[in-house]
Every structure is written in C-alpha cells, then in structure tokens.
Design a protein around this motif. Structure first.
Motif, PDB file in Angstrom:
ATOM      1  N   GLN A   1      42.258  22.250  39.401  1.00 54.97           N
ATOM      2  CA  GLN A   1      40.968  22.923  39.453  1.00 54.97           C
ATOM      3  C   GLN A   1      41.123  24.397  39.805  1.00 54.97           C
ATOM      4  N   VAL A   2      41.986  24.673  40.773  1.00 54.27           N
ATOM      5  CA  VAL A   2      42.169  26.061  41.185  1.00 54.27           C
ATOM      6  C   VAL A   2      42.705  26.894  40.033  1.00 54.27           C
ATOM      7  N   MET A   3      43.727  26.386  39.348  1.00 54.28           N
ATOM      8  CA  MET A   3      44.268  27.152  38.238  1.00 54.28           C
ATOM      9  C   MET A   3      43.245  27.284  37.129  1.00 54.28           C
TER      10      MET A   3
ATOM     11  N   ASP B   1      40.041  27.406  37.509  1.00 54.54           N
ATOM     12  CA  ASP B   1      39.051  28.398  37.925  1.00 54.54           C
ATOM     13  C   ASP B   1      39.580  29.817  37.737  1.00 54.54           C
ATOM     14  N   LEU B   2      40.873  29.990  37.988  1.00 55.83           N
ATOM     15  CA  LEU B   2      41.442  31.321  37.798  1.00 55.83           C
ATOM     16  C   LEU B   2      41.375  31.720  36.327  1.00 55.83           C
TER      17      LEU B   2
ATOM     18  N   LEU C   1      38.983  30.549  34.307  1.00 60.54           N
ATOM     19  CA  LEU C   1      37.559  30.819  34.110  1.00 60.54           C
ATOM     20  C   LEU C   1      37.215  32.246  34.499  1.00 60.54           C
ATOM     21  N   LEU C   2      37.800  32.693  35.591  1.00 61.79           N
ATOM     22  CA  LEU C   2      37.486  34.025  36.101  1.00 61.79           C
ATOM     23  C   LEU C   2      38.308  35.106  35.407  1.00 61.79           C
TER      24      LEU C   2
ATOM     25  N   ARG D   1      29.566  26.214  36.940  1.00 64.20           N
ATOM     26  CA  ARG D   1      30.842  26.292  36.224  1.00 64.20           C
ATOM     27  C   ARG D   1      30.595  26.499  34.730  1.00 64.20           C
TER      28      ARG D   1
ATOM     29  N   LEU E   1      29.760  29.923  33.933  1.00 67.55           N
ATOM     30  CA  LEU E   1      30.960  30.756  34.003  1.00 67.55           C
ATOM     31  C   LEU E   1      31.762  30.630  32.718  1.00 67.55           C
TER      32      LEU E   1
ATOM     33  N   PRO F   1      32.163  37.677  37.160  1.00 69.54           N
ATOM     34  CA  PRO F   1      32.414  38.162  38.524  1.00 69.54           C
ATOM     35  C   PRO F   1      31.508  39.344  38.873  1.00 69.54           C
TER      36      PRO F   1
ATOM     37  N   LEU G   1      34.979  30.589  43.812  1.00 64.90           N
ATOM     38  CA  LEU G   1      34.195  31.075  42.677  1.00 64.90           C
ATOM     39  C   LEU G   1      33.065  31.995  43.118  1.00 64.90           C
TER      40      LEU G   1
ATOM     41  N   GLY H   1      38.955  36.331  41.049  1.00 67.16           N
ATOM     42  CA  GLY H   1      39.954  35.354  41.454  1.00 67.16           C
ATOM     43  C   GLY H   1      40.928  35.925  42.463  1.00 67.16           C
TER      44      GLY H   1
ATOM     45  N   GLN I   1      42.899  30.488  47.285  1.00 64.95           N
ATOM     46  CA  GLN I   1      42.654  29.076  46.996  1.00 64.95           C
ATOM     47  C   GLN I   1      43.935  28.329  46.692  1.00 64.95           C
ATOM     48  N   MET I   2      44.788  28.940  45.894  1.00 62.70           N
ATOM     49  CA  MET I   2      46.024  28.235  45.569  1.00 62.70           C
ATOM     50  C   MET I   2      46.865  28.046  46.824  1.00 62.70           C
TER      51      MET I   2
ATOM     52  N   VAL J   1      45.394  25.121  48.677  1.00 71.00           N
ATOM     53  CA  VAL J   1      45.665  23.827  48.060  1.00 71.00           C
ATOM     54  C   VAL J   1      47.095  23.390  48.345  1.00 71.00           C
TER      55      VAL J   1
END
Lengths: 244, 244
Positions: A96-98, A100-101, A103-104, B30, B33, B40, B73, B89, B93-94, B97
């Motif tokens: 999910q994190v990757m 989202d990156l 997505l952004l 999401r 996005l 952003p 996000l 981003g 977050q990474m 995780v």
DNA sequence: GGTTCAAGTTAGGTCATACCATTAGCATTC
DNA sequence: GAATGCTAATGGTATGACCTAACTTGAACC
C-alpha cells in the motif's frame, strides 16, 4: 505568544500537550509491542474499557485503532469474542505504501519495474554465491502451478501462481526484508497489469519458466538472470503500449 | 447463483453492505487521487461539511482521515484555513512499515542490515554500468558535511550527514523506488543505532568516506563496493555486541 | 498612519451518550 | 437432537455539545 512579560524572554513553560490523544494511544500500543509485552495474537481491551483505562473517550480509542489497523499492527473483529488483536506482519502494508507513492507521483512505474528487476537479479547473484545449493522445490512447484493454471485457462489462478513464483525466487535469498520488498513490488506490478494479463503467449510463459528453473538447477545463475530479465522486460513492456 | 426458488436455493440477495463506512470514504479519496482529480496540495472539505456531503457521521469522516493521514496521503492542520490537505510523498511511511515488521518479528535486524548492504552495493553496480560518469558533487558535499559535523562534535548533525550520504549514494541510481527503499532502511538502522553512535573512531569514519568517494571518482566501483561493505559491516556489528 | 491587541470565525480535537449490527453461546421448541 | 430464537459482548454509526488552535478583522492606542 505566552505569558511573557519581558520582551525577549523565551517561553519558560513547555506546552502542556502537543500530541493528539489518539497519537498517544497509538504510541502506548507501539511501546508495549516493542517491550514484548504485546505479541501477535494478543487481544487489546474492548474499546469501551480501553477508553476508561486511558481516561479518554471512545472516539479517541477508535481513531487510534484505525491507525494501528491501517499500519497492519492489529486487526479487528466484530461480535461476541471480537476485539482488536495484534496481527502478524504481512506484505499488504508495504504494498500500500509503495502504491501510494506511485499515486502521489513520487515514484514512477518505470522505476518500480526497474527496481523489481534489479532486486530479483540481485537475489540470483546472492544465491549463486552460497556454498550450498538452494532448495528449488518450492520454485518448481510454482512453475507446475503456473502450467496447471494455464492449462485450466484460469487467469486468476495464473496470476496467483506468478506471484508465488517470484515470491519463491525472493525466498531463495533467505532474507525476509528482501522477500517483503519484492513481494510488495510484485503485488503492485500485478495490480497495474491486471487489465492486460494475457498479452503473452501461454506457451512462451511456460517455456520461460521451465528454462529459468533448469538454469538454476544447473547452477547457471548468470544465464538465469538473463532469462529472468528478458521475461520481465517483456512483461513490463506489455504495459507500456497501453499507458498514456 | 441467481434467482433460484428451488428447495436448495442459495442466498438470492447479495449482502446489503460489507465495507465499513470509513473504508468507503478512504477509497473515495484514493479514487480521486488516482483519477488525478485530487493532487498534492489540494484541500479536502472540512470534516463537518464532508460528513454532510457523504451522508455519514463526522466520526466516520475522522476515522477515514486518520487512515489517510497515517498512510501519508493527507496531513491536517487546525485553525481557520486548516483542514486536510493532500500531502506529497515522503519516506516516513515506508520507514514506519518496515519498522513495524521488525516490531512484529516478521523481519530480523540481521536481514534488514544485510538487505541494506546488498541494495547499496547493487546501486554501485548499476552506476558502474552507466555510460556517463555520475555526478558525485552531492555525495562529496555529504562527506564534507560529515567532516564538519565530526569536527564540531555535533553528533546529531553527524547522523543527519550520514543519512544524506547514503541517500546520495542511492540517488546515483536515478531510481526513486530504490531511493525510497534505501532511505527507509537507513532511517531504521539509524534509529536502532541511536543509542550507541560514537562506537567508531571519527577518524576512521572520515577516512572511509573519503576513500570511498575517491574510488568512485576513479571509476573503481568494485573497490568502492568493498570499502562500503566493510564500513557497513563495522557499523552494523557495533549494534550486535549490545543486542540481546 | 501604523502598531497592537482583542474579539470573532473557522475548523480540528475531545467528550458523552444512544443506538445499530454482528457474532458466539445458550436456551427453547418441535 | 437439530433447527430456531434469545441474549450478551463488542465493534460501527449517529448526534450534539464543547474545547482549542489558528487565522481575520477591526478597533483602540501610540
């Protein structure tokens, strides 16, 4: 700013509180995890009781639980014996994190594909340097499953088999960090490829898998790397024509 | 599986709803996005108004915002002209995780360290295969900053410089996915090493950095790899004596 | 006129309470 | 004794009120 009689004096008193309450609750749980006081499978108190213990409202507890849940640290179940339970680690969060990156627009698809290829090649390098031969049994099973899925014409099963195939390659490294990372990458690539799966001739796919496996069996890791890269390039390229 | 009034009929009616409301809200955001409808910097509606729009309670909106916030996000600000804004981003977050996976014992510290070393070596391999020489200026600056921090005896600054040093190595790959991954790994390693920073003689540190940089300048990538691995092994080993 | 400060406005943060929905276990019934 | 229904536990949702931080505005003051 604050009580500040003299002109240049800095605030003498630190803020009473800066973190939001639910952040404090999240940190409390993380702390217990770090201390080993909480372990996967353990159950947190029911929301109402937890709120009383912490002397906050149930809303705060719930917002904290949402964060913990989204972080993959707990999962919640409803009903009688429900509650929030400490979860075992999984790939979902990293995926999910990757994602989202991407997505952004902080990571491009090209970079994701390239990184994935490089990581898998690196795994092969590492396997080639081991003194003992790797156990190729799980990988062989994944290839067999791919063949079976293709024969059955079941594309969902074929995707799952492909995921397992790359997963087993990563497992050869014996490094769980690499396994998680490459699994996340594979999940993402499969997500983006879902719309145009059967771009490759099933026969070519099977041939590539079998050849790759055979090369590994014979210890020809460099050849295997080449075969793998060629295959991944084809797969990744199939997305390109469609994109933009 | 459809309308089937016969005796053994399976459920004719699909479930009314399965997802929790806040999950739906998260997915809505999401989706926007992914469509590019949200970018952003954009601002989501105020919680109260958002709740009205979606016809859910403010609690639901807030829980959804907690998830989005935790996922990196959006970020929220209080006050007038505050609200939830789509965030750029970042690495946080990474890092979180991967850290959580370590907390849950899904990844060992050994594997994290090894994966980091392997990734950085891989970057050097890739750089060595480029046709044009890499721009080593940022890396040189990081080394200079390390030297300055050591001279000043400022260990916080030294840690930041080290982070930048490894970051610049990753940047040499030109692959943002690798940059994010290695940055997260570096952040984690630094977190775990924070308690025993000055285990290495400052002089050795500087020497290693300078030697590494010089090897890169001369195109001796294999030598640089060796130097890097030796240095990382020393650093990682310094945690070992203390652990458990 | 410009600076300062205080009130007002906006919007997130928290609390309290009630009620709905789901699950597991137990009790009832046929 | 197996299908059915009740009950308690627990997460999910809805309201409404109030607190708190941050920006805006405008009046008072120098």
């Amino acid at each position: 700013m604050a009580a500040n009689p003299s002109k240049t004096s800095k605030p003498v008193f630190a803020p009473v509180r800066q973190d939001r309450n639910f952040e404090v609750v999240v940190q409390r749980v993380r702390d217990k995890l770090m201390d080993g006081e909480l372990r996967p499978g353990d159950k947190l108190p029911p929301e109402r009781e937890f709120a009383k213990q912490l002397n906050v409202s149930r809303n705060v507890v719930r917002e904290a639980l949402r964060i913990l849940e989204n972080a993959g640290l707990v999962r919640t179940r409803k009903g009688a014996h429900g509650g929030a339970f400490v979860a075992p680690g999984g790939t979902a969060q990293m995926t999910q994190v990757m994602g989202d990156l991407i997505l952004l627009n902080a990571i491009s698809l090209e970079d994701l594909f390239e990184a994935r290829t490089l990581l898998l090649e690196m795994v092969l390098d590492k396997v080639g340097q081991l003194d003992h031969p790797p156990d190729l049994e799980p990988l062989a099973n994944a290839v067999e499953e791919t063949r079976a899925a293709v024969m059955a014409g079941d594309s969902a099963r074929r995707v799952a088999a492909a995921r397992d195939f790359y997963h087993q390659i990563a497992e050869l490294s014996g490094n769980s960090a690499l396994v998680f990372t490459t699994n996340a990458q594979t999940d993402l690539v499969q997500t983006f490829l879902r719309f145009r799966i059967s771009d490759m001739e099933p026969e070519d796919l099977i041939n590539s898998r079998v050849a790759f496996l055979e090369m590994l069996r014979e210890g020809k890791f460099e050849d295997a790397k080449v075969e793998l890269r060629q295959h991944l390039d084809r797969v990744h390229k199939s997305l390109w024509s469609k994109k933009s």
